[in-house]
Design a protein around this motif. Structure first.
Motif, PDB file in Angstrom:
ATOM      1  N   SER A 144      11.632  43.080 149.576  1.00  0.00           N
ATOM      2  CA  SER A 144      11.324  44.434 150.560  1.00  0.00           C
ATOM      3  C   SER A 144       9.921  44.338 150.847  1.00  0.00           C
ATOM      4  CB  SER A 144      12.011  45.452 149.716  1.00  0.00           C
ATOM      5  OG  SER A 144      11.632  45.607 148.361  1.00  0.00           O
ATOM      6  N   LEU A 145       9.441  45.592 151.719  1.00  0.00           N
ATOM      7  CA  LEU A 145       8.222  45.703 151.905  1.00  0.00           C
ATOM      8  C   LEU A 145       7.269  46.558 150.591  1.00  0.00           C
ATOM      9  CD1 LEU A 145       8.472  46.773 155.642  1.00  0.00           C
ATOM     10  CD2 LEU A 145       7.444  44.746 154.833  1.00  0.00           C
ATOM     11  N   ASN A 146       6.410  45.888 150.404  1.00  0.00           N
ATOM     12  CA  ASN A 146       5.393  46.469 149.375  1.00  0.00           C
ATOM     13  C   ASN A 146       4.770  47.870 149.993  1.00  0.00           C
ATOM     14  OD1 ASN A 146       5.971  44.539 147.309  1.00  0.00           O
ATOM     15  ND2 ASN A 146       4.334  43.609 148.127  1.00  0.00           N
ATOM     16  N   THR A 147       4.468  47.665 151.224  1.00  0.00           N
ATOM     17  CA  THR A 147       3.861  49.009 151.868  1.00  0.00           C
ATOM     18  C   THR A 147       4.916  50.113 151.631  1.00  0.00           C
ATOM     19  OG1 THR A 147       4.701  48.252 154.054  1.00  0.00           O
ATOM     20  CG2 THR A 147       2.409  47.606 153.361  1.00  0.00           C
ATOM     21  N   CYS A 148       6.195  49.938 151.541  1.00  0.00           N
ATOM     22  CA  CYS A 148       7.286  51.180 151.578  1.00  0.00           C
ATOM     23  C   CYS A 148       7.230  51.679 150.046  1.00  0.00           C
ATOM     24  CB  CYS A 148       8.387  50.579 152.002  1.00  0.00           C
ATOM     25  SG  CYS A 148       8.489  50.317 154.049  1.00  0.00           S
ATOM     26  N   ARG A 149       6.584  51.001 149.363  1.00  0.00           N
ATOM     27  CA  ARG A 149       6.560  51.681 147.765  1.00  0.00           C
ATOM     28  C   ARG A 149       4.994  52.255 147.740  1.00  0.00           C
ATOM     29  NH1 ARG A 149       8.126  46.248 146.367  1.00  0.00           N
ATOM     30  NH2 ARG A 149      10.366  46.309 145.942  1.00  0.00           N
ATOM     31  N   GLN A 150       4.977  53.463 147.539  1.00  0.00           N
ATOM     32  CA  GLN A 150       3.758  54.314 147.529  1.00  0.00           C
ATOM     33  C   GLN A 150       3.843  55.251 146.171  1.00  0.00           C
ATOM     34  OE1 GLN A 150       1.158  54.205 149.804  1.00  0.00           O
ATOM     35  NE2 GLN A 150       2.343  52.420 150.850  1.00  0.00           N
ATOM     36  N   THR A 151       2.441  55.342 145.837  1.00  0.00           N
ATOM     37  CA  THR A 151       2.455  56.224 144.710  1.00  0.00           C
ATOM     38  C   THR A 151       1.314  57.379 144.944  1.00  0.00           C
ATOM     39  OG1 THR A 151       2.897  54.462 143.099  1.00  0.00           O
ATOM     40  CG2 THR A 151       1.508  56.510 142.384  1.00  0.00           C
ATOM     41  N   PHE A 152       1.682  58.496 145.005  1.00  0.00           N
ATOM     42  CA  PHE A 152       0.632  59.635 144.978  1.00  0.00           C
ATOM     43  C   PHE A 152       0.665  60.519 143.818  1.00  0.00           C
ATOM     44  CE2 PHE A 152       2.577  58.829 149.191  1.00  0.00           C
ATOM     45  CZ  PHE A 152       1.427  58.503 149.569  1.00  0.00           C
ATOM     46  N   GLY A 153      -0.377  60.463 143.101  1.00  0.00           N
ATOM     47  CA  GLY A 153      -0.345  61.075 141.576  1.00  0.00           C
ATOM     48  C   GLY A 153       0.649  60.293 140.750  1.00  0.00           C
ATOM     49  N   PRO A 154       1.376  61.169 140.020  1.00  0.00           N
ATOM     50  CA  PRO A 154       2.269  60.938 139.346  1.00  0.00           C
ATOM     51  C   PRO A 154       3.720  60.245 139.769  1.00  0.00           C
ATOM     52  CG  PRO A 154       2.562  63.397 139.116  1.00  0.00           C
ATOM     53  CD  PRO A 154       1.163  62.969 139.964  1.00  0.00           C
ATOM     54  N   ASN A 155       3.676  60.735 141.153  1.00  0.00           N
ATOM     55  CA  ASN A 155       4.952  60.397 141.906  1.00  0.00           C
ATOM     56  C   ASN A 155       5.151  58.932 142.669  1.00  0.00           C
ATOM     57  OD1 ASN A 155       6.081  62.987 141.508  1.00  0.00           O
ATOM     58  ND2 ASN A 155       4.765  63.855 142.825  1.00  0.00           N
ATOM     59  N   LYS A 156       6.138  58.282 142.336  1.00  0.00           N
ATOM     60  CA  LYS A 156       6.216  57.138 142.979  1.00  0.00           C
ATOM     61  C   LYS A 156       7.391  57.111 143.938  1.00  0.00           C
ATOM     62  CE  LYS A 156       4.255  54.349 139.169  1.00  0.00           C
ATOM     63  NZ  LYS A 156       4.558  53.306 138.235  1.00  0.00           N
ATOM     64  N   TYR A 157       7.248  56.639 145.150  1.00  0.00           N
ATOM     65  CA  TYR A 157       8.408  56.610 146.079  1.00  0.00           C
ATOM     66  C   TYR A 157       8.542  55.096 146.641  1.00  0.00           C
ATOM     67  CZ  TYR A 157       7.015  61.572 146.651  1.00  0.00           C
ATOM     68  OH  TYR A 157       6.768  62.782 146.382  1.00  0.00           O
ATOM     69  N   ASP A 158       9.903  55.100 146.671  1.00  0.00           N
ATOM     70  CA  ASP A 158      10.498  53.425 147.334  1.00  0.00           C
ATOM     71  C   ASP A 158      11.462  53.648 148.431  1.00  0.00           C
ATOM     72  OD1 ASP A 158      10.970  50.855 147.871  1.00  0.00           O
ATOM     73  OD2 ASP A 158      11.785  50.577 145.824  1.00  0.00           O
TER      74      ASP A 158
END
Length: 253
Positions: free
Chosen positions: A20-34
């Motif tokens: 999968s695309l690494n760019t679609c895994r994002q971290t903002f502060g303590p929150n990680k999104y995928d």
């Protein structure tokens, strides 16, 4: 030994390869999104006489985009279809890595930390100018595997899309697929050794090192490991000596 090999081969096949695309895994502060969790979905939305199709972080199925007399551009993650005649209208955005710029841009949902993630696409054309698509993925634990989205165009060529999904919530940390594979492999090796030793000891009446199943293989493997360590040590030592000699020669000059 072949049984262990086949078990390892089966494990490789059942564990999903992460492409999968690494760019679609994002971290903002303590929150990680995928958002890769949504990459197997086809999400639909309508606005006026158009239907919009989105596959977040994946390639949108072109057979959902309507008919077209020309071939589709590679890398489309979203498209626009004219409803009355089921005709392909245009691409809405492209994934990174397909020669389109700029790349996808991600921000956390402005509603607050942990509420979702925003994906901005600006790499498709609209009436020969830049198309701006703002996709807001809102964290909603009650909606899993969404199929619908809200689409609003205004002003022209600027789109706002809203997708509510449980997959847009911050990812809960857990054990990875690679770690699971290593654990299972380690357990299988232990079971293999224990069962083999018990069989050789009580069924074959072997003693000493002879109780080890496939003893020649393990001795060969151990010897190769030792040889590898020696080679690595000698290589590092020789590199260090050459570096030291070069430095000493330079200082003497």
């Amino acid at each position: 030994m072949m049984t262990l090999f086949y078990l390892i081969l089966i494990l490789f096949n059942i564990i999903q390869i992460d492409s999968s695309l690494n760019t679609c895994r994002q971290t903002f502060g303590p929150n990680k999104y995928d958002l890769n969790q949504l990459s197997n979905l086809t999400i639909l939305g309508e606005e006026k006489s158009f239907r919009y199709i989105l596959t977040p972080c994946g390639l949108v199925p072109t057979n959902k985009c309507g008919s077209s007399i020309s071939s589709f551009e590679p890398g489309m993650t979203a498209c626009q279809e004219r409803i009355p005649d089921a005709r392909f209208e245009s691409a809405m955005g492209f994934l990174d890595g397909y020669g389109k710029s700029p790349n996808l841009l991600f921000n956390e949902n402005p509603q607050g930390p942990g509420t979702g993630i925003v994906m901005i696409m600006r790499n498709a054309l609209c009436n020969r100018r830049e198309r701006f698509v703002n996709v807001t993925f809102i964290c909603d634990e009650n909606i899993k595997q969404p199929t619908k989205m809200n689409v609003i165009e205004g002003p022209i060529c600027k789109f706002k899309i809203i997708v509510r999904a449980a997959e847009a919530c911050p990812v809960k940390e857990g054990i990875t697929g690679g770690a699971i594979f290593i654990i299972i492999l380690f357990v299988l090796i232990i079971i293999y050794l224990v069962c083999g030793i018990l069989y050789n000891r009580y069924k074959q009446n072997q003693t000493g090192l002879a109780v080890i199943p496939n003893r020649s293989f393990w001795l060969l493997l151990g010897g190769m490991f030792v040889d590898g360590c020696k080679f690595t040590w000698n290589f590092v030592r020789n590199c260090a000596q050459r570096t030291f000699s070069s430095s000493a020669s330079y200082e003497s000059v």
